[in-house]
Design a protein around this motif. Structure first.
Motif, mmCIF file in Angstrom:
data_model
loop_
_atom_site.group_PDB
_atom_site.id
_atom_site.type_symbol
_atom_site.label_atom_id
_atom_site.label_comp_id
_atom_site.label_asym_id
_atom_site.label_seq_id
_atom_site.Cartn_x
_atom_site.Cartn_y
_atom_site.Cartn_z
ATOM 1 N N GLU A 77 0.830 -1.197 0.000
ATOM 2 C CA GLU A 77 0.000 0.000 0.000
ATOM 3 C C GLU A 77 0.866 1.250 0.000
ATOM 4 O O GLU A 77 0.576 2.228 -0.707
ATOM 5 C CB GLU A 77 -0.936 0.013 1.212
ATOM 6 C CG GLU A 77 -1.866 1.225 1.221
ATOM 7 C CD GLU A 77 -2.775 1.277 2.435
ATOM 8 O OE1 GLU A 77 -4.005 1.174 2.247
ATOM 9 O OE2 GLU A 77 -2.257 1.441 3.565
ATOM 10 N N GLY A 78 1.942 1.212 0.767
ATOM 11 C CA GLY A 78 2.826 2.372 0.842
ATOM 12 C C GLY A 78 3.418 2.741 -0.505
ATOM 13 O O GLY A 78 3.459 3.924 -0.882
ATOM 14 N N VAL A 79 3.891 1.758 -1.257
ATOM 15 C CA VAL A 79 4.473 2.038 -2.570
ATOM 16 C C VAL A 79 3.399 2.509 -3.543
ATOM 17 O O VAL A 79 3.627 3.411 -4.364
ATOM 18 C CB VAL A 79 5.216 0.795 -3.106
ATOM 19 C CG1 VAL A 79 5.610 0.979 -4.567
ATOM 20 C CG2 VAL A 79 6.451 0.526 -2.257
ATOM 21 N N ALA A 80 2.210 1.937 -3.446
ATOM 22 C CA ALA A 80 1.099 2.413 -4.275
ATOM 23 C C ALA A 80 0.794 3.878 -3.978
ATOM 24 O O ALA A 80 0.491 4.670 -4.890
ATOM 25 C CB ALA A 80 -0.138 1.549 -4.042
ATOM 26 N N VAL A 81 0.877 4.249 -2.711
ATOM 27 C CA VAL A 81 0.664 5.646 -2.323
ATOM 28 C C VAL A 81 1.773 6.521 -2.890
ATOM 29 O O VAL A 81 1.511 7.589 -3.469
ATOM 30 C CB VAL A 81 0.603 5.763 -0.786
ATOM 31 C CG1 VAL A 81 0.756 7.216 -0.347
ATOM 32 C CG2 VAL A 81 -0.711 5.194 -0.262
ATOM 33 N N LEU A 82 3.032 6.106 -2.746
ATOM 34 C CA LEU A 82 4.149 6.890 -3.264
ATOM 35 C C LEU A 82 3.982 7.154 -4.753
ATOM 36 O O LEU A 82 4.263 8.258 -5.242
ATOM 37 C CB LEU A 82 5.471 6.169 -3.009
ATOM 38 C CG LEU A 82 5.904 6.001 -1.545
ATOM 39 C CD1 LEU A 82 7.205 5.218 -1.474
ATOM 40 C CD2 LEU A 82 6.055 7.349 -0.864
ATOM 41 N N ASN A 83 3.544 6.147 -5.488
ATOM 42 C CA ASN A 83 3.353 6.302 -6.931
ATOM 43 C C ASN A 83 2.312 7.373 -7.259
ATOM 44 O O ASN A 83 2.438 8.081 -8.265
ATOM 45 C CB ASN A 83 2.901 4.979 -7.545
ATOM 46 C CG ASN A 83 4.033 3.976 -7.689
ATOM 47 O OD1 ASN A 83 5.211 4.323 -7.627
ATOM 48 N ND2 ASN A 83 3.670 2.713 -7.878
ATOM 49 N N ARG A 102 -7.052 4.862 -1.769
ATOM 50 C CA ARG A 102 -8.355 4.563 -2.354
ATOM 51 C C ARG A 102 -8.245 4.364 -3.868
ATOM 52 O O ARG A 102 -8.887 3.479 -4.437
ATOM 53 C CB ARG A 102 -9.343 5.689 -2.036
ATOM 54 C CG ARG A 102 -9.692 5.796 -0.564
ATOM 55 C CD ARG A 102 -10.613 6.980 -0.298
ATOM 56 N NE ARG A 102 -10.901 7.106 1.130
ATOM 57 C CZ ARG A 102 -11.731 8.012 1.648
ATOM 58 N NH1 ARG A 102 -12.352 8.868 0.831
ATOM 59 N NH2 ARG A 102 -11.944 8.067 2.957
ATOM 60 N N GLU A 103 -7.442 5.205 -4.520
ATOM 61 C CA GLU A 103 -7.249 5.053 -5.966
ATOM 62 C C GLU A 103 -6.618 3.700 -6.283
ATOM 63 O O GLU A 103 -7.012 3.026 -7.246
ATOM 64 C CB GLU A 103 -6.358 6.180 -6.487
ATOM 65 C CG GLU A 103 -7.026 7.550 -6.488
ATOM 66 C CD GLU A 103 -6.087 8.650 -6.943
ATOM 67 O OE1 GLU A 103 -6.571 9.711 -7.346
ATOM 68 O OE2 GLU A 103 -4.854 8.442 -6.887
ATOM 69 N N TRP A 104 -5.660 3.308 -5.480
ATOM 70 C CA TRP A 104 -4.994 2.011 -5.687
ATOM 71 C C TRP A 104 -5.996 0.869 -5.551
ATOM 72 O O TRP A 104 -6.045 -0.035 -6.398
ATOM 73 C CB TRP A 104 -3.853 1.864 -4.692
ATOM 74 C CG TRP A 104 -3.205 0.525 -4.653
ATOM 75 C CD1 TRP A 104 -2.597 -0.135 -5.685
ATOM 76 C CD2 TRP A 104 -3.080 -0.338 -3.514
ATOM 77 N NE1 TRP A 104 -2.095 -1.337 -5.262
ATOM 78 C CE2 TRP A 104 -2.372 -1.497 -3.932
ATOM 79 C CE3 TRP A 104 -3.472 -0.236 -2.175
ATOM 80 C CZ2 TRP A 104 -2.077 -2.542 -3.048
ATOM 81 C CZ3 TRP A 104 -3.163 -1.267 -1.306
ATOM 82 C CH2 TRP A 104 -2.484 -2.410 -1.751
ATOM 83 N N ARG A 105 -6.801 0.914 -4.504
ATOM 84 C CA ARG A 105 -7.780 -0.148 -4.297
ATOM 85 C C ARG A 105 -8.830 -0.180 -5.409
ATOM 86 O O ARG A 105 -9.370 -1.229 -5.748
ATOM 87 C CB ARG A 105 -8.451 0.022 -2.930
ATOM 88 C CG ARG A 105 -7.524 -0.271 -1.751
ATOM 89 C CD ARG A 105 -8.301 -0.435 -0.461
ATOM 90 N NE ARG A 105 -8.961 0.800 -0.073
ATOM 91 C CZ ARG A 105 -8.423 1.702 0.739
ATOM 92 N NH1 ARG A 105 -7.190 1.534 1.209
ATOM 93 N NH2 ARG A 105 -9.097 2.794 1.061
ATOM 94 N N ALA A 106 -9.115 0.994 -5.985
ATOM 95 C CA ALA A 106 -10.103 1.067 -7.064
ATOM 96 C C ALA A 106 -9.509 0.720 -8.428
ATOM 97 O O ALA A 106 -10.237 0.677 -9.423
ATOM 98 C CB ALA A 106 -10.707 2.467 -7.111
ATOM 99 N N GLY A 107 -8.189 0.500 -8.471
ATOM 100 C CA GLY A 107 -7.549 0.154 -9.735
ATOM 101 C C GLY A 107 -7.200 1.336 -10.609
ATOM 102 O O GLY A 107 -6.899 1.173 -11.808
ATOM 103 N N THR A 108 -7.204 2.548 -10.043
ATOM 104 C CA THR A 108 -6.845 3.749 -10.795
ATOM 105 C C THR A 108 -5.324 3.836 -10.929
ATOM 106 O O THR A 108 -4.606 3.834 -9.920
ATOM 107 C CB THR A 108 -7.365 5.016 -10.093
ATOM 108 O OG1 THR A 108 -8.779 4.902 -9.930
ATOM 109 C CG2 THR A 108 -7.035 6.257 -10.898
#
Length: 364
Positions: free
Chosen positions: A135-141, A255-261
């Motif tokens: 999740e952290g790396v998804a957030v960083l992106n 939230r964007e990561w979980r939604a596949g954005t």
């Protein structure tokens, strides 16, 4: 609700002249004697600066109280020693910094020479908890395009060695001299992130992972994303605003990561240009729009950031607080604007420091 913690670096100055003063060891000793169970204060690279870290907080009112508490404690200790603290990201007055003790600081001086000597700069780091490294790396992106806006809001370092730099955040330009500082590329996953940082340390140019000075990174100590791009803010209210926006960015990105954005695929070159513009102009001129990557009025860009995190702020109950703090900052200007206004009125950098000392521990 995601917890938030703040680390602030403060400038230690002489109580009369306003010049930076090497008081950190004495302040740390006094703090340890007065509050032996509190370990909020830490040494920094130079003895003319002091760092404190808050505990993780869910409620922003509690975070605000803790920021003010540690600023006031630091101010009291410094005053006892004939000094003062100023939440300044660089010293307006000329200074010859004194390196702190310890093998780490000595290694930095040996490896990086003048770059180490010149790093008397004070930043603000915001930690927001994440559920996992993935999740952290998804957030960083996903927060990469928005970080430059935080720099513009927090900009608080227009002067360097007695001169006006024509920048709002000259600290950002000085900090960028470290080879590992600045924005980074997108990572496929947490494994790719950790491989990148491992490879960076393996070059021998960095002492350890603590020297991975990305604008935002995974903390190597806590289960958090650590956003490091901001100058230390002049007033506690500015720090609180940055913390609110960073938590909003982290939650929105998750939230964007979980939604596949998918994350916005800006190149590092474009992100560097956006950061340069934010450091140069602050809120006074155009910024680079985080999504379109074109010149846009600063107020429009700031509102785009606020709209981006609005749902997250609403869900945590922080929307009204964030709106009020942002409106105040847009009305009064950032720390750089305040410093220049004082200098233009009186023509004295010493007076700039004095006024900033007064504002450092103002209530939120």
């Amino acid at each position: 609700m995601r917890t938030v913690g703040v680390e602030e670096e403060l400038l230690l100055v002489d109580g009369e002249s306003g010049e930076p003063k090497a008081l950190s060891q004495a302040v740390l000793a006094m703090a340890a004697h007065d509050r032996p169970r509190d370990d909020a204060f830490e040494p920094e690279l130079h003895r003319q600066q002091l760092e404190f870290a808050t505990s993780p907080q869910e409620e922003m009112s509690a975070l605000a109280q803790e920021i003010l508490r540690w600023r006031e404690a630091a101010a009291q200790h410094a005053k006892t020693l004939g000094g003062a603290i100023a939440a300044l990201a660089t010293s307006p007055l000329p200074v010859n910094p004194t390196l702190g003790n310890g093998p780490r600081y000595q290694w930095l001086e040996e490896q990086f020479g003048l770059t180490t000597q010149e790093q008397l700069t004070c930043g603000c780091h915001v930690h927001v908890c994440v559920d996992s490294d993935e999740e952290g790396v998804a957030v960083l992106n996903r927060i990469r395009p928005w970080l430059a806006v935080l720099l513009a809001l927090s900009a608080n370092s227009p002067f360097w060695q007695g001169k006006d730099t024509d920048y709002h955040s000259y600290r950002n330009r000085v900090w960028g001299r470290w080879p590992s500082a600045g924005p980074v590329e997108l990572f496929d996953d947490a494994a790719a992130y950790h491989e990148q940082t491992r490879a960076m340390v393996a070059t021998g140019a960095l002492l350890d992972k603590g020297m991975v000075y990305f604008d935002a990174r995974l903390s190597d100590t806590y289960p958090t994303v650590e956003v490091r791009i901001s100058d230390v803010c002049l007033e506690p209210s500015g720090t609180l605003l940055i913390a609110l926006l960073v938590r909003g960015l982290v939650e929105t990105a998750a939230r964007e990561w979980r939604a596949g954005t998918a994350p916005v695929p800006h190149s590092v070159a474009l992100l560097r240009l956006a950061s340069w513009r934010a450091a140069r102009s602050g809120l006074a001129e155009d910024l680079v729009h985080p999504l379109r990557m074109e010149p846009t009025p600063a107020a429009t860009v700031v509102e785009a950031l606020f709209d981006h995190v609005r749902p997250a702020l609403e869900d945590t109950g922080d929307l009204d607080m964030a709106r009020a703090l942002l409106d105040r900052l847009l009305r009064d200007g950032n720390g750089a604007a305040f410093q220049r206004s004082v200098y233009e009125r009186g023509g004295s950098l010493r007076e700039v420091v004095e006024e900033c000392v007064r504002r450092t521990a103002r209530g939120v």
